[in-house]
Design a protein around this motif. Structure first.
Motif, PDB file in Angstrom:
ATOM      1  N   SER A 120      -9.291  -5.322  -4.117  1.00 40.73           N
ATOM      2  CA  SER A 120      -8.966  -6.599  -3.471  1.00 40.73           C
ATOM      3  C   SER A 120      -7.583  -6.604  -2.843  1.00 40.73           C
ATOM      4  CB  SER A 120      -9.056  -7.727  -4.495  1.00 40.73           C
ATOM      5  OG  SER A 120      -8.045  -7.592  -5.488  1.00 40.73           O
ATOM      6  N   THR A 121      -6.916  -5.444  -2.812  1.00 43.21           N
ATOM      7  CA  THR A 121      -5.559  -5.318  -2.258  1.00 43.21           C
ATOM      8  C   THR A 121      -4.577  -6.281  -2.926  1.00 43.21           C
ATOM      9  OG1 THR A 121      -5.940  -6.892  -0.441  1.00 43.21           O
ATOM     10  CG2 THR A 121      -6.484  -4.580  -0.020  1.00 43.21           C
ATOM     11  N   GLY A 151      12.014   3.001  -6.935  1.00 43.98           N
ATOM     12  CA  GLY A 151      12.117   1.599  -6.555  1.00 43.98           C
ATOM     13  C   GLY A 151      10.833   1.002  -6.049  1.00 43.98           C
ATOM     14  N   ILE A 152       9.832   1.831  -5.721  1.00 44.74           N
ATOM     15  CA  ILE A 152       8.524   1.357  -5.274  1.00 44.74           C
ATOM     16  C   ILE A 152       7.504   1.716  -6.345  1.00 44.74           C
ATOM     17  CG2 ILE A 152       6.709   1.562  -3.532  1.00 44.74           C
ATOM     18  CD1 ILE A 152       8.791   2.141  -1.471  1.00 44.74           C
ATOM     19  N   TRP A 153       6.845   0.695  -6.883  1.00 44.31           N
ATOM     20  CA  TRP A 153       5.899   0.919  -7.971  1.00 44.31           C
ATOM     21  C   TRP A 153       4.468   0.872  -7.451  1.00 44.31           C
ATOM     22  CZ3 TRP A 153       7.443   2.283 -12.813  1.00 44.31           C
ATOM     23  CH2 TRP A 153       8.807   2.145 -13.086  1.00 44.31           C
ATOM     24  N   THR A 154       3.660   1.781  -7.937  1.00 44.11           N
ATOM     25  CA  THR A 154       2.275   1.928  -7.507  1.00 44.11           C
ATOM     26  C   THR A 154       1.372   1.933  -8.726  1.00 44.11           C
ATOM     27  OG1 THR A 154       2.948   3.229  -5.586  1.00 44.11           O
ATOM     28  CG2 THR A 154       0.653   3.378  -6.253  1.00 44.11           C
ATOM     29  N   MET A 155       0.203   1.268  -8.590  1.00 40.09           N
ATOM     30  CA  MET A 155      -0.774   1.280  -9.671  1.00 40.09           C
ATOM     31  C   MET A 155      -1.501   2.616  -9.686  1.00 40.09           C
ATOM     32  SD  MET A 155      -3.910  -1.354 -10.436  1.00 40.09           S
ATOM     33  CE  MET A 155      -2.746  -2.660 -10.850  1.00 40.09           C
ATOM     34  N   ALA A 156      -1.702   3.163 -10.881  1.00 40.29           N
ATOM     35  CA  ALA A 156      -2.354   4.460 -11.030  1.00 40.29           C
ATOM     36  C   ALA A 156      -3.197   4.447 -12.292  1.00 40.29           C
ATOM     37  CB  ALA A 156      -1.312   5.579 -11.087  1.00 40.29           C
ATOM     38  N   PHE A 157      -3.998   5.496 -12.448  1.00 41.27           N
ATOM     39  CA  PHE A 157      -4.881   5.631 -13.602  1.00 41.27           C
ATOM     40  C   PHE A 157      -4.597   6.966 -14.278  1.00 41.27           C
ATOM     41  CE2 PHE A 157      -7.033   2.890 -10.587  1.00 41.27           C
ATOM     42  CZ  PHE A 157      -7.433   1.832 -11.387  1.00 41.27           C
ATOM     43  N   ILE A 158      -4.358   6.922 -15.581  1.00 42.66           N
ATOM     44  CA  ILE A 158      -4.133   8.147 -16.351  1.00 42.66           C
ATOM     45  C   ILE A 158      -5.481   8.799 -16.631  1.00 42.66           C
ATOM     46  CG2 ILE A 158      -3.229   9.095 -18.496  1.00 42.66           C
ATOM     47  CD1 ILE A 158      -1.264   6.807 -18.601  1.00 42.66           C
ATOM     48  N   THR A 201      -6.304   4.949  -3.292  1.00 42.02           N
ATOM     49  CA  THR A 201      -5.971   4.256  -2.050  1.00 42.02           C
ATOM     50  C   THR A 201      -6.633   2.885  -2.049  1.00 42.02           C
ATOM     51  OG1 THR A 201      -7.854   5.322  -0.954  1.00 42.02           O
ATOM     52  CG2 THR A 201      -5.696   6.375  -0.736  1.00 42.02           C
ATOM     53  N   THR A 202      -6.105   1.994  -1.247  1.00 42.67           N
ATOM     54  CA  THR A 202      -6.611   0.623  -1.152  1.00 42.67           C
ATOM     55  C   THR A 202      -7.180   0.386   0.250  1.00 42.67           C
ATOM     56  OG1 THR A 202      -4.899  -0.095  -2.689  1.00 42.67           O
ATOM     57  CG2 THR A 202      -5.970  -1.799  -1.414  1.00 42.67           C
ATOM     58  N   PRO A 203      -8.368  -0.211   0.385  1.00 44.77           N
ATOM     59  CA  PRO A 203      -9.211  -0.778  -0.681  1.00 44.77           C
ATOM     60  C   PRO A 203     -10.294   0.178  -1.171  1.00 44.77           C
ATOM     61  CG  PRO A 203     -10.030  -1.490   1.448  1.00 44.77           C
ATOM     62  CD  PRO A 203      -8.843  -0.595   1.727  1.00 44.77           C
ATOM     63  N   ASN A 204     -10.215   1.468  -0.821  1.00 47.90           N
ATOM     64  CA  ASN A 204     -11.217   2.435  -1.230  1.00 47.90           C
ATOM     65  C   ASN A 204     -10.650   3.309  -2.344  1.00 47.90           C
ATOM     66  OD1 ASN A 204     -13.321   4.223  -1.451  1.00 47.90           O
ATOM     67  ND2 ASN A 204     -12.810   5.363   0.395  1.00 47.90           N
ATOM     68  N   PRO A 205     -10.956   3.008  -3.605  1.00 43.61           N
ATOM     69  CA  PRO A 205     -10.343   3.761  -4.707  1.00 43.61           C
ATOM     70  C   PRO A 205     -10.971   5.125  -4.954  1.00 43.61           C
ATOM     71  CG  PRO A 205     -11.815   2.104  -5.580  1.00 43.61           C
ATOM     72  CD  PRO A 205     -11.820   1.925  -4.085  1.00 43.61           C
ATOM     73  N   THR A 206     -12.005   5.505  -4.167  1.00 41.88           N
ATOM     74  CA  THR A 206     -12.620   6.815  -4.377  1.00 41.88           C
ATOM     75  C   THR A 206     -11.769   7.947  -3.826  1.00 41.88           C
ATOM     76  OG1 THR A 206     -13.876   6.587  -2.307  1.00 41.88           O
ATOM     77  CG2 THR A 206     -14.931   5.821  -4.350  1.00 41.88           C
ATOM     78  N   SER A 207     -10.789   7.638  -3.005  1.00 42.41           N
ATOM     79  CA  SER A 207      -9.857   8.648  -2.507  1.00 42.41           C
ATOM     80  C   SER A 207      -8.462   8.325  -3.016  1.00 42.41           C
ATOM     81  CB  SER A 207      -9.850   8.682  -0.976  1.00 42.41           C
ATOM     82  OG  SER A 207      -9.412   7.444  -0.444  1.00 42.41           O
ATOM     83  N   GLY A 208      -7.627   9.349  -3.072  1.00 42.81           N
ATOM     84  CA  GLY A 208      -6.275   9.124  -3.575  1.00 42.81           C
ATOM     85  C   GLY A 208      -5.536  10.429  -3.779  1.00 42.81           C
TER      86      GLY A 208
END
Length: 233
Positions: free
Chosen positions: A212-213, A148-155, A179-186
């Motif tokens: 940009s959150t 039910g909670i959608w998250t943006m991700a990269f394949i 992670t937002t706003p620092n996409p270098t971690s996740g």
């Protein structure tokens, strides 16, 4: 005979003072100026600091009389590094260079502490620069951290190796959730391809949205077959 009701006094609207409207307009102009100049200024500042850093690292290695930085020519360090890397690439492309690369590769692979760091960094750069896989080329939506909670991700690729053998019956993909706003971690996740919804936006647009959150949302045009037909009658 009905008595006439007393006439209601007309509403008097107070005029907004001229100086208040002018201040509001100047305030809007001020913030508009910030939006225009801040990104440009920060970009040039970071670039200038990087050039100065490279100059400070290379300048002690060059005699003062041969260093163009003392002649008022900034950026010599950056140019020297780019030329040096190009020359190294030319040397390693030859027969002798390939032998030298294999020798130091074997030495670093056998060092107890540095071998793990070297192997990881080497694989990352080989993947990103040599394009051995379609890393970070697709933006997708996944249900994370719960349904039910959608998250943006990269394949980042298709799941292979030992993990791929564990899920041999499923078509699995590697997914990186920034992670937002620092996409270098996740987080690195392994999901069935059927649970991943691939988007039409490119990686650059996806990163802008993450950084940009969600403020910068890329525009999306529906395919022609999905658009309603225009009636001419």
């Amino acid at each position: 005979m009905n008595e006439q009701s007393p006439a209601r006094p007309a509403k008097v609207t107070k005029a907004v003072p001229f100086h208040i409207g002018m201040l509001a307009r100047l305030r809007a102009y001020f913030f508009a100026g910030i939006l225009v100049t801040a990104p440009i200024s920060i970009t040039f500042y970071i670039a200038w600091q990087f050039i100065k850093f490279m100059d400070n690292q290379v300048s002690p290695l060059v005699p003062p009389e041969l260093n163009p930085q003392y002649w008022g020519f900034p950026g010599f360090g950056l140019i020297a590094v780019m030329v040096g890397l190009t020359l190294i690439g030319m040397v390693t492309a030859g027969f002798v260079g390939r032998i030298l690369v294999k020798v130091y590769d074997i030495i670093l692979q056998r060092m107890p502490v540095l071998s793990g760091i070297y192997s990881a960094v080497k694989q990352i750069f080989e993947t990103m620069l040599a394009q051995k896989a379609n890393a970070f080329r697709e933006v997708a939506l996944i249900e994370y951290p719960r349904k039910g909670i959608w998250t943006m991700a990269f394949i980042t690729g298709t799941t292979a190796g030992e993990i791929g053998e564990v899920f041999a019956d499923d078509d699995m993909v590697n997914v990186f959730v920034p992670t937002t706003p620092n996409p270098t971690s996740g987080f690195l996740l392994f999901l069935p391809r059927r649970d991943v919804r691939v988007l039409d936006m490119n990686v650059e647009e996806g990163l802008k949205m993450v950084i940009s959150t969600g403020i910068l949302v890329p525009s999306h045009r529906k395919p022609l077959e999905d658009q309603p037909e225009l009636s001419l009658t």
